[in-house]
Design an enzyme around this catalytic site. Structure first.
Site, PDB file in Angstrom:
ATOM      1  N   HIS A 154       4.738   0.144   0.075  1.00 21.44           N
ATOM      2  CA  HIS A 154       5.518  -0.645   1.016  1.00 21.44           C
ATOM      3  C   HIS A 154       4.645  -1.743   1.615  1.00 21.44           C
ATOM      4  O   HIS A 154       3.431  -1.756   1.431  1.00 21.44           O
ATOM      5  CB  HIS A 154       6.101   0.251   2.120  1.00 21.44           C
ATOM      6  N   HIS A 207       0.852  -1.188   0.000  1.00 24.87           N
ATOM      7  CA  HIS A 207       0.000   0.000   0.000  1.00 24.87           C
ATOM      8  C   HIS A 207       0.887   1.237   0.000  1.00 24.87           C
ATOM      9  O   HIS A 207       2.096   1.161   0.227  1.00 24.87           O
ATOM     10  CB  HIS A 207      -0.899   0.025   1.242  1.00 24.87           C
ATOM     11  N   ARG A 253       7.611  -7.789  16.221  1.00 18.93           N
ATOM     12  CA  ARG A 253       7.943  -6.478  15.670  1.00 18.93           C
ATOM     13  C   ARG A 253       6.905  -5.467  16.146  1.00 18.93           C
ATOM     14  O   ARG A 253       5.696  -5.739  16.101  1.00 18.93           O
ATOM     15  CB  ARG A 253       7.969  -6.522  14.148  1.00 18.93           C
ATOM     16  N   ASP A 279       0.838   5.272   1.784  1.00 12.16           N
ATOM     17  CA  ASP A 279       0.174   6.023   2.850  1.00 12.16           C
ATOM     18  C   ASP A 279      -0.540   7.223   2.234  1.00 12.16           C
ATOM     19  O   ASP A 279       0.051   7.953   1.437  1.00 12.16           O
ATOM     20  CB  ASP A 279       1.187   6.493   3.894  1.00 12.16           C
TER      21      ASP A 279
END
Length: 358
Positions: free
Chosen positions: A272, A212, A283, A214
């Protein structure tokens, strides 16, 4: 000073190349930062910054509160949800059916909103939670504004505060999102066909947050020392994914859709995703999404429109763009819906073709 972080690049055919990802020292001379940041935004739509001036203790406090929350029993975390869109969420990404292998907290950056949400996120320590979030948001907002002013200077804009003013506005729609990716299981499911245009997964890796861009102006992201983030590098040879080495001393900076539109396509809104494998630990990333007010009009800056780079995008409000975003799947190229049609003209004097929008 700029450091080129050299990482392997992977494409669909598993070819290994070497690509440098810019790491920019924010303590460098201003003119050097202007040049390097602008080039990184044009080439990648992404870079990392070091010596950014945000105190380690501010980052550590925010990360500790995040990890403490995600370590709670599911029954307690669910009291802070469901995300609609704010609050605690798990698996579901947005309202159009996309899913991921994560849990998250999404907060508006407005201090009054943070204070209200703190009562459900940290009921026994709501005042401290509010303080930590507001402190962190204040620091990363300043970093975002500094970077945006440098970008505006590099573009030669008359008003170097044109981008940062939107984020500083009292009605800014900026957000803070904490993503937590638990350790990957040993058996990985097949990736969703909607998650990304190209995959390079094996039976030990999987997509945890699909491809996607941002939608906002700029993203300032910090993560712990667990890998997973990848950016898609523009290439005539095909889609090439660049893994980003985790560096807790650095912040990742993403160009968003709004900044691409306001620079008339000169800067790239980076696509990304987050990958995982069975060797990864948990994470956690904390992303500040610098956004304009809902009523703000978005259109290419006059200085970015030339005969050879005509106006590429229609004018729209941030509210209109958000409504479109929520109606689409995660990986949709939403800016395409706001592009203007081109007509080719020919200049008889210099015999060069150029485009204009009518």
């Amino acid at each position: 000073m700029v450091v080129l972080s050299v990482m392997p690049m992977h494409n669909d055919h598993h070819h290994n190349n070497i690509v440098p990802v810019p790491i920019i020292d924010m303590s460098s001379r201003r003119d050097m930062k202007v040049e390097l940041i602008l080039k990184a935004c044009e080439d990648f739509g992404f870079f990392q910054v070091i010596n950014h001036g945000i105190p380690d203790k501010v980052i550590a406090r925010m990360e500790k509160f995040g990890m403490d929350f995600f370590s709670l029993p599911a029954s307690e975390k669910l009291l802070a949800g469901p995300a609609n869109p704010f609050g605690y969420g798990t698996k579901s990404i947005g309202s159009s059916g996309d899913t991921g292998d994560l849990e998250y907290l999404l907060l508006h950056s407005n201090p009054m909103f943070v204070s209200q949400r703190a009562r459900t996120i940290s009921p026994n320590n709501s005042k401290e939670f509010s303080y930590v979030v507001n402190e962190y948001v204040g620091e990363v907002r300043e970093l975002a504004c500094e970077i945006l002013d440098l970008i505006a200077q590099g573009l030669g804009l008359k008003d170097c505060g044109v981008f940062s003013t939107m984020i500083r506005d009292i009605d800014s729609d900026s957000l803070l999102r904490l993503n937590h990716y638990p350790p990957s299981p040993s058996q990985s499911p097949s990736p969703s066909p909607f998650s990304c245009k190209s995959t390079s997964t094996t039976n030990t890796t999987k997509i945890r947050f699909g491809e996607h861009s941002d939608p906002q102006i700029i993203t300032i992201l910090h993560s712990n020392n667990v890998a997973g983030l990848q950016i898609l590098s523009p290439s005539s040879a095909g889609s090439l994914w660049i893994p980003i080495m985790p560096n807790p001393a650095a912040f990742c900076v993403n160009v968003g859709d709004v900044l691409q539109a306001m620079t008339n396509g000169r800067l790239v809104s980076v696509r990304h995703r987050v990958m995982g494998n069975k060797s990864n630990g948990a994470r956690m990333s904390t992303a500040f999404f610098g956004s304009p007010p809902l009523h703000a009009w978005i259109s290419p800056m006059p200085e970015t429109i030339t005969r050879f780079r005509p106006c590429c995008y229609k004018s729209f409000t941030w509210s209109e763009f958000k409504n479109v975003m929520y109606s689409l799947r995660l990986g949709h190229d939403r800016l395409d819906l706001f592009r203007l049609d081109y007509n080719i003209h020919h200049d008889d004097d210099d015999q060069e073709e150029y485009y204009s929008c009518e």
